[in-house]
Design an enzyme around this catalytic site. Structure first.
Site, PDB file in Angstrom:
ATOM      1  N   ASP A 228      -7.201   0.275   5.071  1.00 34.15           N
ATOM      2  CA  ASP A 228      -6.646  -1.048   4.805  1.00 34.15           C
ATOM      3  C   ASP A 228      -6.614  -1.135   3.290  1.00 34.15           C
ATOM      4  O   ASP A 228      -7.647  -1.302   2.640  1.00 34.15           O
ATOM      5  CB  ASP A 228      -7.535  -2.147   5.379  1.00 34.15           C
ATOM      6  CG  ASP A 228      -6.924  -3.525   5.161  1.00 34.15           C
ATOM      7  OD1 ASP A 228      -6.321  -3.741   4.086  1.00 34.15           O
ATOM      8  OD2 ASP A 228      -7.038  -4.387   6.038  1.00 34.15           O
ATOM      9  N   HIS A 229      -5.422  -0.976   2.718  1.00 34.51           N
ATOM     10  CA  HIS A 229      -5.386  -0.767   1.257  1.00 34.51           C
ATOM     11  C   HIS A 229      -5.860  -1.986   0.469  1.00 34.51           C
ATOM     12  O   HIS A 229      -6.212  -1.875  -0.696  1.00 34.51           O
ATOM     13  CB  HIS A 229      -4.004  -0.285   0.797  1.00 34.51           C
ATOM     14  CG  HIS A 229      -2.965  -1.370   0.716  1.00 34.51           C
ATOM     15  ND1 HIS A 229      -2.336  -1.883   1.819  1.00 34.51           N
ATOM     16  CD2 HIS A 229      -2.457  -2.034  -0.349  1.00 34.51           C
ATOM     17  CE1 HIS A 229      -1.485  -2.821   1.437  1.00 34.51           C
ATOM     18  NE2 HIS A 229      -1.534  -2.934   0.122  1.00 34.51           N
TER      19      HIS A 229
ATOM     20  N   HIS B  22      -5.253  -7.221   6.507  1.00 36.72           N
ATOM     21  CA  HIS B  22      -5.560  -7.614   5.128  1.00 36.72           C
ATOM     22  C   HIS B  22      -6.250  -8.982   5.007  1.00 36.72           C
ATOM     23  O   HIS B  22      -7.271  -9.115   4.341  1.00 36.72           O
ATOM     24  CB  HIS B  22      -4.289  -7.629   4.285  1.00 36.72           C
ATOM     25  CG  HIS B  22      -3.475  -6.364   4.381  1.00 36.72           C
ATOM     26  ND1 HIS B  22      -4.063  -5.120   4.487  1.00 36.72           N
ATOM     27  CD2 HIS B  22      -2.145  -6.141   4.391  1.00 36.72           C
ATOM     28  CE1 HIS B  22      -3.115  -4.196   4.551  1.00 36.72           C
ATOM     29  NE2 HIS B  22      -1.940  -4.788   4.499  1.00 36.72           N
TER      30      HIS B  22
ATOM     31  N   LYS C 117      -8.271  -2.630  -3.535  1.00 39.13           N
ATOM     32  CA  LYS C 117      -7.817  -3.359  -4.717  1.00 39.13           C
ATOM     33  C   LYS C 117      -9.022  -3.715  -5.595  1.00 39.13           C
ATOM     34  O   LYS C 117     -10.064  -4.132  -5.094  1.00 39.13           O
ATOM     35  CB  LYS C 117      -7.063  -4.627  -4.301  1.00 39.13           C
ATOM     36  CG  LYS C 117      -5.693  -4.330  -3.667  1.00 39.13           C
ATOM     37  CD  LYS C 117      -4.951  -5.613  -3.331  1.00 39.13           C
ATOM     38  CE  LYS C 117      -3.709  -5.326  -2.502  1.00 39.13           C
ATOM     39  NZ  LYS C 117      -2.537  -4.917  -3.265  1.00 39.13           N
TER      40      LYS C 117
HETATM   41  C1  BG6 Z   1       1.493  -3.820   3.889  1.00 38.78           C
HETATM   42  C2  BG6 Z   1       2.468  -4.572   4.767  1.00 38.78           C
HETATM   43  O1  BG6 Z   1       0.380  -3.431   4.627  1.00 38.78           O
HETATM   44  O2  BG6 Z   1       1.102  -4.644   2.828  1.00 38.78           O
HETATM   45  C3  BG6 Z   1       3.655  -5.062   3.974  1.00 38.78           C
HETATM   46  O3  BG6 Z   1       2.917  -3.740   5.803  1.00 38.78           O
HETATM   47  C4  BG6 Z   1       3.202  -5.835   2.767  1.00 38.78           C
HETATM   48  O4  BG6 Z   1       4.519  -5.855   4.762  1.00 38.78           O
HETATM   49  C5  BG6 Z   1       2.149  -5.056   1.979  1.00 38.78           C
HETATM   50  O5  BG6 Z   1       4.323  -6.096   1.942  1.00 38.78           O
HETATM   51  C6  BG6 Z   1       1.569  -5.903   0.873  1.00 38.78           C
HETATM   52  O6  BG6 Z   1       0.741  -5.099   0.070  1.00 38.78           O
HETATM   53  P1  BG6 Z   1       0.559  -5.414  -1.473  1.00 38.78           P
HETATM   54  O7  BG6 Z   1      -0.412  -4.390  -1.938  1.00 38.78           O
HETATM   55  O8  BG6 Z   1       1.906  -5.292  -2.090  1.00 38.78           O
HETATM   56  O9  BG6 Z   1       0.043  -6.824  -1.543  1.00 38.78           O
END
Ligand code: BG6
Length: 491
Positions: A181-182, A244, A186
């Site tokens: 879960d990126h 997220h 952050k």
């Molecule tokens: C992704 C979603 O996991 O996260 C996208 O699939 C979304 O729809 C993105 O735009 C948002 O990530 P960040 O890092 O740009 O806030």
């Protein structure tokens, strides 16, 4: 295992993720000397590719998407030597035989065991296929050294997530599985644990006795873009909230783990999810608002209505906006609403967490008192500020709220790594702290399932339309009452 030779395999070499995120992140780790001294990156995909042309495309990805902008020519040359393209069908044994030969060769040359990392940058339908092939070809058997990295979506509901977990954990040990879960990578998100648990001024107040409510907003300017094929079947609840936003909630609401240890941290987060109050269908429609954008304008650029976007069903009821009021029924948080909001085609790109404290009990001033607010900005600005009342200079006792501010820019000279850099480095180091454990993913699905089910049963009920470039449907503001008149104003 950090200094061991490392072989990274990326399935889905031609995909967006590889070009935009993975290769730029690996390149930055390389230039910052974080990659092991001996490493190789094998990029696997279906179509035949001229390797030189493939690498040029990756370079273009770095130049366009890396936080550092254009790649340095020398550094790129050095880095690119480690990359190779392997054409292969994910469905065919040949692919894995070829990969095995490559990985064995790599170990032989280096006369040492190597760490193997297999990154699944592929459509969900390939996850089980590739996982099974890796298992059958004995490519990922060594618990200490072999790792797989799996991207979201991790299942499409609780059942499919459980099924996928069972499938993977039959073949690999849990500690070999890195579910990404990126948001957890952050910088400003990682800092929340430090902020909460390395300081003592806030933590004693971090509970139902002092906190009035919490707002978590992730607003995106972008629309669905070219991802309609995936997004229309997913929607904002699955795409953003299940992962997220709930993870942000966990970090804000979790108890302090006994030690800074992966399993204890993940236990503590999972407990929050388990304590979230499940909703009945009727409660879903009262507490969770869904919206979908119609034609509008985002920063002067016209935006099509969602239903007219590429690969979106013309009568789609998929939500592009969600606002929810959730309660965590434990001793710390009983009765404190957590408001979550996310949407596409919003007026700004901004993620912010606001912890609003209760009204001061002392009513000795004539002026209305603005409650204290702690504002944690995650992106694009990284900042923490505290709002408090202060006397306006002058001859009268007049109050006005002011802000105490911490910005990364003022306090640090260090550069801010991308989430994928932090997470990839953790995979190389074998550190699972910032990855989703099987039970965490399932607990998160459990939270959203009543919403998924209610919306499935009543597909068009209370689907609020909002104009692209606005803050979403007004119903999203109504759920804040009586805690707030409006959502925290993002800028
Ligand atoms: C992704 C979603 O996991 O996260 C996208 O699939 C979304 O729809 C993105 O735009 C948002 O990530 P960040 O890092 O740009 O806030």
């Amino acid at each position: 295992g950090k200094t061991l030779p490392t072989a990274i395999t990326i399935f889905g070499a031609k995909g967006d993720l590889t070009k935009r995120k993975l290769i730029p992140a690996l390149y930055n780790l390389y230039t910052d000397k974080h990659l092991p001294p001996v490493f190789t990156i094998t990029c696997v995909d279906f179509l035949p590719e001229d390797e030189a042309a493939f690498k040029l495309d990756l370079l273009d990805g770095i130049n366009t998407f890396s936080r550092n902008g254009k790649a340095d020519e020398k550094e790129w040359e050095g880095f690119a030597k480690h990359i190779s393209y392997l054409q292969g069908d994910f469905l065919k044994a040949d692919t894995y035989n070829a990969l095995k030969a490559k990985l064995d060769g790599f170990e032989k040359i280096n006369k040492k065991n190597a760490t193997h990392i297999f990154y699944f940058a592929v459509a969900p339908r390939f996850i089980e296929i590739i996982a099974d092939a890796l298992y059958k070809h004995k490519l990922c058997l060594r618990e200490e050294l072999d790792r797989i990295v799996v991207e979201k979506p991790f299942g499409t509901d609780l059942d499919t997530a459980k099924k996928l977990n069972r499938f993977l954990t039959k073949r690999f040990a849990e500690q070999q599985i890195y579910r990404i879960d990126h948001y957890l990578g952050k910088e400003a998100v990682q800092n929340i644990m430090a902020f909460r648990f390395a300081n003592y001024v806030f933590e004693p107040l971090w509970n139902k006795d002092f906190v009035d409510h919490v707002q978590i907003s992730v607003a995106e300017e972008v629309g669905v873009g070219k991802r309609g094929g995936y997004y229309d079947g997913a929607g904002a609840l699955r795409d953003m909230v299940q992962n997220h936003l709930l993870q942000l909630l966990c970090i804000v609401a979790m108890d302090c783990p006994k030690f800074y240890k992966s399993e204890l941290i993940r236990d503590s987060k999972t407990k929050v999810l388990k304590d979230i109050r499940p909703y009945t269908p009727a409660q879903v429609f009262k507490n969770v608002i869904r919206g979908q954008y119609t034609a509008g304008n985002v920063h002067g650029t016209p935006r099509l209505s969602y239903r007219k976007e590429e690969h979106v069903q013309p009568a789609s009821n998929t939500e592009t906006f969600v606002a929810a009021r959730l309660f965590i029924d434990n001793d710390r948080w009983k009765g404190v609403p957590f408001f979550l909001r996310t949407g596409k085609s919003m007026p700004v790109q901004s993620s912010v967490i606001v912890v609003q404290f209760k009204d001061a009990p002392n009513k000795i001033f004539k002026d209305d008192i603005t409650p204290n607010r702690l504002i944690i900005s995650i992106q694009p600005e990284l900042e923490i500020s505290l709002l408090f009342e202060s006397k306006v200079p002058g001859l009268k006792m007049k109050l006005k709220p002011v802000e105490m501010d911490f910005t990364y820019q003022e306090s640090y000279t260090e550069t801010i790594p991308e989430a994928y850099e932090a997470l990839l480095l953790d995979v190389l180091d074998g550190n699972t702290t910032l990855f989703m454990r099987a039970d965490q993913v399932e607990a998160a699905w459990k939270v959203v399932m009543p919403i998924v089910d209610a919306w499935k049963k009543y597909p068009a009920k209370q689907l609020h339309l909002y104009k692209a470039g606005t803050w979403g449907p007004s119903a999203a503001t109504d759920i804040l009452k009586p805690y707030a008149k409006d959502w925290f104003r993002l800028s």
